[in-house]
Design a protein around this motif. Structure first.
Motif: not given
Length: 425
Positions: A175-193
């Protein structure tokens, strides 16, 4: 028989019976009518006991207790303060704090609901007061809290490992890599929003302040590192690390941070015991229910249906993705696992799909269900914290949900995303 089993189960749920009791009652009806004749009902308690008598399940109450100690003992607060100093100066920084804080908490508690409550109570009101709107802060915390059972330690991963006879350590690392990938995407979404919503920017913390918050949170930051390194290098078993996590959380909270009064410990133990009892009873109830599902031959029917569509492992995983997304929308994760994992596992075995990849796909699918309308348990939790209507939170969580589905597809089509780190355990 299988139709009667599920009809009984659904009817009991509709009249308000708890999920665990509904499974036991439906299983009893199925056992009594199995094969058109009565079957010894002693199968019911014996099957229930066999499902919860394994040593590995000791991890569940221990990780829950570690999370309770962490939240009450000041570890959570220090992680939030550290995250805030780390990302300060960005537009909409509090949204990023919600993601980073939940990412760090994921390496300690393993519970999405616990993480949502721990980070949501201080951050959702703070974001609302700072002009982030009413519903967007709740959506951010819901998305971040979803990471809890993806990043190790993870209670659903322990449950799947038990049901599929897989290594808990390999499941954790999957779950580590999928979790980090999810978090990275969420971080980008927060920046866009943040730019789209014209959210305010916090004052940028000085490097001195960041260093001070890092030192202040050092013991808290060391906990997930200790868990992962302890398992990776074989210093402790995956069960022993849960006990070490409890001891570490207690010592840090009581003697280093000094935020845990002895008077609070009895209430913590009761809270952890209640949460553990719910999960373990659900697993016990799954014993006879899963046995009847297996006896009915539904697994073979599902395998045959999917094989009739395709025998390609990647396409099969995409189909399973779609099925479990629908299941995750309608049911909570643990009940969904105990009902559907026994039926779906033969698909992985039959097509040579690695059980760890298959398990990671199922667990993350069900976690995505926590932020998916119309059920989305996390959406209800954060909505109650922020006093926001469900529909408003559901609308604002859609970008995070979209990225989560992209990651699920990547897990299905690219096995190294879940297997590379798991292969090094």
């Amino acid at each position: 028989m299988i139709a009667l089993l599920f009809v009984s189960f659904i009817l009991l749920l509709l009249v308000g019976v708890d999920v665990g009791f509904a499974m036991v009652a439906a299983a009893w009806i199925g056992i009594e009518l199995h094969g058109g004749r009565g079957v010894d009902a002693v199968l019911l308690p014996s099957s229930m006991l066999s499902y919860v008598s394994l040593y590995a399940l000791v991890q569940i109450p221990l990780f829950i207790l570690a999370g309770e100690l962490m939240n009450r003992g000041g570890i959570t607060a220090r992680l939030i303060d550290w995250s805030r100093a780390l990302v300060s100066g960005r537009r909409g920084a509090l949204g990023h704090v919600g993601i980073v804080s939940n990412l760090m908490l994921s390496g300690i508690s393993g519970s999405a609901i616990a993480d949502a409550i721990a980070t949501g109570k201080p951050l959702i009101p703070a974001m609302q007061r700072s002009g982030y709107g009413q519903s967007y802060p709740a959506a951010v915390i819901a998305a971040g809290a979803m990471l809890g059972p993806v990043i190790p330690p993870s209670i659903p991963m322990v449950v799947y490992a038990q049901m599929a006879n897989e290594s808990v350590a390999r499941m954790f690392f999957s779950g580590i890599l999928p979790g980090l990938l999810l978090a990275a995407g969420f971080f980008v979404i927060c920046s866009i929003e943040a730019r789209r919503r014209r959210l305010p920017a916090d004052a940028k913390a000085t490097w001195r302040e960041r260093g001070r918050q890092t030192v202040r949170a050092l013991w808290a930051l060391g906990m997930p590192v200790m868990i992962l390194l302890g398992i990776r290098f074989g210093l402790v078993t995956d069960t022993e690390i849960a006990a070490v996590a409890v001891l570490y959380a207690f010592l840090v909270s009581r003697f280093i941070y000094r935020d845990l009064p002895l008077a609070a410990i009895p209430a913590l133990l009761v809270s952890a015991a209640r949460a553990s009892a719910v999960i373990l009873f659900l697993l016990a109830a799954a014993g006879p229910f899963s046995w009847l599902v297996a006896e009915s031959g539904v697994s073979g029917a599902i395998v045959g249906t999917i094989r009739g569509i395709t025998t390609d492992p990647t396409l099969t995983l995409l189909i399973v993705n779609a099925v479990m997304l629908v299941v995750g929308i309608l049911m909570e994760p643990l009940p969904a696992m105990v009902i559907f994992v026994p039926a779906l596992l033969p698909i992985a075995t039959d097509l040579g799909i690695d059980g760890v990849q298959f398990g990671a796909l199922i667990v993350i699918n069900l976690m995505v269900g926590l932020i998916t309308p119309p059920v989305g348990l996390l959406l209800f939790v954060v909505g109650s914290i922020g006093d926001v209507k469900f529909g408003q939170v559901a609308r604002d969580v859609l970008p995070f949900l979209g990225w989560s589905i992209v990651v699920l597809v990547l897990i299905a089509v690219w096995p190294p995303l879940t297997l590379w780190l798991a292969g090094h355990v």
